[in-house]
Design a protein around this motif. Structure first.
Motif, PDB file in Angstrom:
ATOM      1  N   PRO A 159     -64.747 -17.685  40.551  1.00 47.25           N
ATOM      2  CA  PRO A 159     -65.410 -18.452  39.379  1.00 47.25           C
ATOM      3  C   PRO A 159     -66.774 -18.000  38.929  1.00 47.25           C
ATOM      4  O   PRO A 159     -66.955 -17.913  37.743  1.00 47.25           O
ATOM      5  CB  PRO A 159     -65.338 -19.827  39.908  1.00 47.25           C
ATOM      6  N   GLN A 160     -67.513 -17.845  39.905  1.00 48.38           N
ATOM      7  CA  GLN A 160     -68.818 -17.227  39.309  1.00 48.38           C
ATOM      8  C   GLN A 160     -68.932 -15.731  38.801  1.00 48.38           C
ATOM      9  O   GLN A 160     -69.485 -15.753  37.674  1.00 48.38           O
ATOM     10  CB  GLN A 160     -70.028 -17.113  40.537  1.00 48.38           C
ATOM     11  N   LYS A 161     -67.909 -15.068  39.215  1.00 46.11           N
ATOM     12  CA  LYS A 161     -67.892 -13.795  38.717  1.00 46.11           C
ATOM     13  C   LYS A 161     -67.504 -13.907  37.294  1.00 46.11           C
ATOM     14  O   LYS A 161     -67.748 -13.275  36.311  1.00 46.11           O
ATOM     15  CB  LYS A 161     -67.082 -12.779  39.412  1.00 46.11           C
ATOM     16  N   ILE A 162     -66.411 -14.746  36.995  1.00 48.13           N
ATOM     17  CA  ILE A 162     -65.712 -14.887  35.563  1.00 48.13           C
ATOM     18  C   ILE A 162     -66.691 -15.570  34.704  1.00 48.13           C
ATOM     19  O   ILE A 162     -66.987 -15.156  33.641  1.00 48.13           O
ATOM     20  CB  ILE A 162     -64.567 -15.811  35.746  1.00 48.13           C
ATOM     21  N   LYS A 163     -67.463 -16.571  35.258  1.00 45.79           N
ATOM     22  CA  LYS A 163     -68.501 -17.328  34.559  1.00 45.79           C
ATOM     23  C   LYS A 163     -69.432 -16.175  34.003  1.00 45.79           C
ATOM     24  O   LYS A 163     -70.005 -16.273  32.826  1.00 45.79           O
ATOM     25  CB  LYS A 163     -69.326 -18.192  35.354  1.00 45.79           C
ATOM     26  N   GLU A 164     -70.073 -15.446  35.136  1.00 46.91           N
ATOM     27  CA  GLU A 164     -70.997 -14.352  34.598  1.00 46.91           C
ATOM     28  C   GLU A 164     -70.678 -13.466  33.377  1.00 46.91           C
ATOM     29  O   GLU A 164     -71.366 -13.048  32.517  1.00 46.91           O
ATOM     30  CB  GLU A 164     -71.542 -13.574  35.692  1.00 46.91           C
ATOM     31  N   VAL A 165     -69.274 -13.014  33.602  1.00 49.59           N
ATOM     32  CA  VAL A 165     -68.907 -11.840  32.811  1.00 49.59           C
ATOM     33  C   VAL A 165     -68.571 -12.458  31.132  1.00 49.59           C
ATOM     34  O   VAL A 165     -68.803 -11.533  30.393  1.00 49.59           O
ATOM     35  CB  VAL A 165     -67.547 -11.251  33.119  1.00 49.59           C
ATOM     36  N   VAL A 166     -68.252 -13.694  31.163  1.00 47.60           N
ATOM     37  CA  VAL A 166     -68.001 -14.387  29.926  1.00 47.60           C
ATOM     38  C   VAL A 166     -69.139 -15.023  29.295  1.00 47.60           C
ATOM     39  O   VAL A 166     -69.087 -15.436  28.059  1.00 47.60           O
ATOM     40  CB  VAL A 166     -66.927 -15.187  29.996  1.00 47.60           C
ATOM     41  N   ALA A 167     -70.111 -15.504  29.983  1.00 45.97           N
ATOM     42  CA  ALA A 167     -71.192 -16.149  29.488  1.00 45.97           C
ATOM     43  C   ALA A 167     -71.810 -16.120  28.310  1.00 45.97           C
ATOM     44  O   ALA A 167     -72.124 -16.880  27.423  1.00 45.97           O
ATOM     45  CB  ALA A 167     -72.290 -16.236  30.653  1.00 45.97           C
ATOM     46  N   THR A 168     -72.098 -14.677  27.912  1.00 41.08           N
ATOM     47  CA  THR A 168     -72.772 -14.326  26.727  1.00 41.08           C
ATOM     48  C   THR A 168     -71.859 -13.885  25.741  1.00 41.08           C
ATOM     49  O   THR A 168     -72.173 -13.265  24.598  1.00 41.08           O
ATOM     50  CB  THR A 168     -73.754 -13.332  26.996  1.00 41.08           C
ATOM     51  N   LEU A 169     -70.503 -13.787  25.957  1.00 41.17           N
ATOM     52  CA  LEU A 169     -69.559 -13.318  25.193  1.00 41.17           C
ATOM     53  C   LEU A 169     -69.627 -14.093  23.358  1.00 41.17           C
ATOM     54  O   LEU A 169     -69.574 -15.368  23.697  1.00 41.17           O
ATOM     55  CB  LEU A 169     -68.147 -13.096  25.633  1.00 41.17           C
ATOM     56  N   SER A 170     -69.357 -13.330  22.540  1.00 39.31           N
ATOM     57  CA  SER A 170     -69.314 -13.862  21.130  1.00 39.31           C
ATOM     58  C   SER A 170     -67.723 -14.344  20.983  1.00 39.31           C
ATOM     59  O   SER A 170     -66.923 -14.004  21.655  1.00 39.31           O
ATOM     60  CB  SER A 170     -69.701 -13.229  20.007  1.00 39.31           C
ATOM     61  N   THR A 171     -67.656 -14.982  19.784  1.00 37.12           N
ATOM     62  CA  THR A 171     -66.126 -15.521  19.383  1.00 37.12           C
ATOM     63  C   THR A 171     -65.367 -14.209  19.111  1.00 37.12           C
ATOM     64  O   THR A 171     -64.248 -14.072  19.512  1.00 37.12           O
ATOM     65  CB  THR A 171     -66.204 -16.385  18.511  1.00 37.12           C
ATOM     66  N   GLU A 172     -66.044 -13.277  18.588  1.00 39.41           N
ATOM     67  CA  GLU A 172     -65.169 -12.066  18.241  1.00 39.41           C
ATOM     68  C   GLU A 172     -64.824 -11.316  19.654  1.00 39.41           C
ATOM     69  O   GLU A 172     -63.916 -10.843  19.814  1.00 39.41           O
ATOM     70  CB  GLU A 172     -66.236 -11.144  17.473  1.00 39.41           C
ATOM     71  N   GLU A 173     -65.925 -11.358  20.625  1.00 42.70           N
ATOM     72  CA  GLU A 173     -65.347 -10.513  21.795  1.00 42.70           C
ATOM     73  C   GLU A 173     -64.312 -11.344  22.498  1.00 42.70           C
ATOM     74  O   GLU A 173     -63.596 -10.551  23.165  1.00 42.70           O
ATOM     75  CB  GLU A 173     -66.886 -10.206  22.683  1.00 42.70           C
ATOM     76  N   LEU A 174     -64.414 -12.624  22.609  1.00 46.10           N
ATOM     77  CA  LEU A 174     -63.256 -13.272  23.199  1.00 46.10           C
ATOM     78  C   LEU A 174     -61.902 -13.023  22.667  1.00 46.10           C
ATOM     79  O   LEU A 174     -60.765 -13.213  23.202  1.00 46.10           O
ATOM     80  CB  LEU A 174     -63.524 -14.678  22.992  1.00 46.10           C
ATOM     81  N   GLN A 175     -61.871 -12.425  21.422  1.00 48.86           N
ATOM     82  CA  GLN A 175     -60.584 -12.005  20.767  1.00 48.86           C
ATOM     83  C   GLN A 175     -60.117 -10.526  21.304  1.00 48.86           C
ATOM     84  O   GLN A 175     -59.051 -10.182  20.940  1.00 48.86           O
ATOM     85  CB  GLN A 175     -60.797 -11.960  19.200  1.00 48.86           C
ATOM     86  N   TRP A 176     -60.947  -9.970  21.838  1.00 50.05           N
ATOM     87  CA  TRP A 176     -60.723  -8.547  22.314  1.00 50.05           C
ATOM     88  C   TRP A 176     -59.487  -8.709  23.309  1.00 50.05           C
ATOM     89  O   TRP A 176     -59.478  -9.269  24.145  1.00 50.05           O
ATOM     90  CB  TRP A 176     -61.902  -7.682  22.943  1.00 50.05           C
ATOM     91  N   ARG A 177     -58.648  -7.548  23.165  1.00 47.67           N
ATOM     92  CA  ARG A 177     -57.614  -7.429  24.151  1.00 47.67           C
ATOM     93  C   ARG A 177     -57.928  -6.313  25.030  1.00 47.67           C
ATOM     94  O   ARG A 177     -58.479  -5.430  24.914  1.00 47.67           O
ATOM     95  CB  ARG A 177     -56.195  -7.050  23.487  1.00 47.67           C
ATOM     96  N   TYR A 178     -57.155  -6.416  26.135  1.00 45.58           N
ATOM     97  CA  TYR A 178     -57.469  -5.173  27.348  1.00 45.58           C
ATOM     98  C   TYR A 178     -56.417  -4.306  27.371  1.00 45.58           C
ATOM     99  O   TYR A 178     -56.570  -3.162  27.858  1.00 45.58           O
ATOM    100  CB  TYR A 178     -57.581  -6.108  28.664  1.00 45.58           C
ATOM    101  N   ARG A 179     -55.439  -4.182  26.423  1.00 43.91           N
ATOM    102  CA  ARG A 179     -54.463  -3.421  26.296  1.00 43.91           C
ATOM    103  C   ARG A 179     -53.377  -3.785  25.135  1.00 43.91           C
ATOM    104  O   ARG A 179     -53.720  -4.892  24.630  1.00 43.91           O
ATOM    105  CB  ARG A 179     -53.530  -2.928  27.190  1.00 43.91           C
ATOM    106  N   PRO A 180     -53.186  -2.735  24.224  1.00 37.47           N
ATOM    107  CA  PRO A 180     -52.188  -3.258  23.076  1.00 37.47           C
ATOM    108  C   PRO A 180     -51.185  -4.175  23.408  1.00 37.47           C
ATOM    109  O   PRO A 180     -50.476  -4.169  24.616  1.00 37.47           O
ATOM    110  CB  PRO A 180     -51.645  -1.825  22.863  1.00 37.47           C
TER     111      PRO A 180
END
Length: 178
Positions: free
Chosen positions: A35-56
């Protein structure tokens, strides 16, 4: 781009029943710290970045986080069923469809982060209390038509944590563009 490498950035899960004590303890720490690792990696992501996909055709970052909350809630329940029943048959769920429900598409990750924090705390409490014989208890997964020991499940979910963290890092690296 190798689609299989994008799908499995850390490789597919393979269980070695002769897991070392160090590997086993690392799996427990992965569950505890996820949980802490996930929290750290997404903490500063913008709404646009949350839309990014990890693969097609893959999930968006936000769907990965919501999926982990869904999956790990189910995992804790499976552990508890296995500890309190004789080789229970667990209930699979349609994770792809869950990811398309409104809560799986939400840009607000707060509730899923809270779920992960609570579930992983309770999950770690349970797994830290287990005796060696408990790790050999099994559940049956009807989708894979296979019995899983709790030891194998621990390895699988430690892998699952690292697998989806790698997906998020991958989406950030490629900025969702493939």
């Amino acid at each position: 781009m190798n689609i299989e490498k994008l799908r499995f950035p850390i490789g597919p899960f393979h269980f070695n029943p002769d897991v070392t004590t160090t590997e086993f303890e690392n799996w427990k720490m992965t569950i505890k710290n996820f949980p802490q690792k996930i929290k750290e990696v997404v903490a500063t992501l913008s709404t646009e970045e949350l839309q990014w996909r990890y693969r097609p055709e893959g999930w968006k970052i936000k769907q990965v986080v919501h999926h982990c909350a869904d999956s790990h809630m189910n995992a804790l329940i499976r552990v508890k069923l296995t500890l309190t029943e004789e080789s229970p048959t667990i209930r699979p769920y349609e994770e792809q469809l869950w990811a398309e429900l409104e809560d799986g598409l939400s840009d607000d990750l707060g509730a899923s982060i809270q779920i992960l924090e609570g579930v992983h705390h309770r999950w770690s409490t349970v797994i830290d209390s287990l005796q060696p014989k408990d790790w050999e208890k099994m559940y049956f997964h009807p989708a894979s038509q296979k019995l899983f020991t709790l030891k194998e499940m621990l390895g699988l979910y430690a892998w699952h944590c690292e697998h989806h963290l790698a997906h998020i890092y991958q989406a950030l690296h490629y900025k969702g563009e493939f």
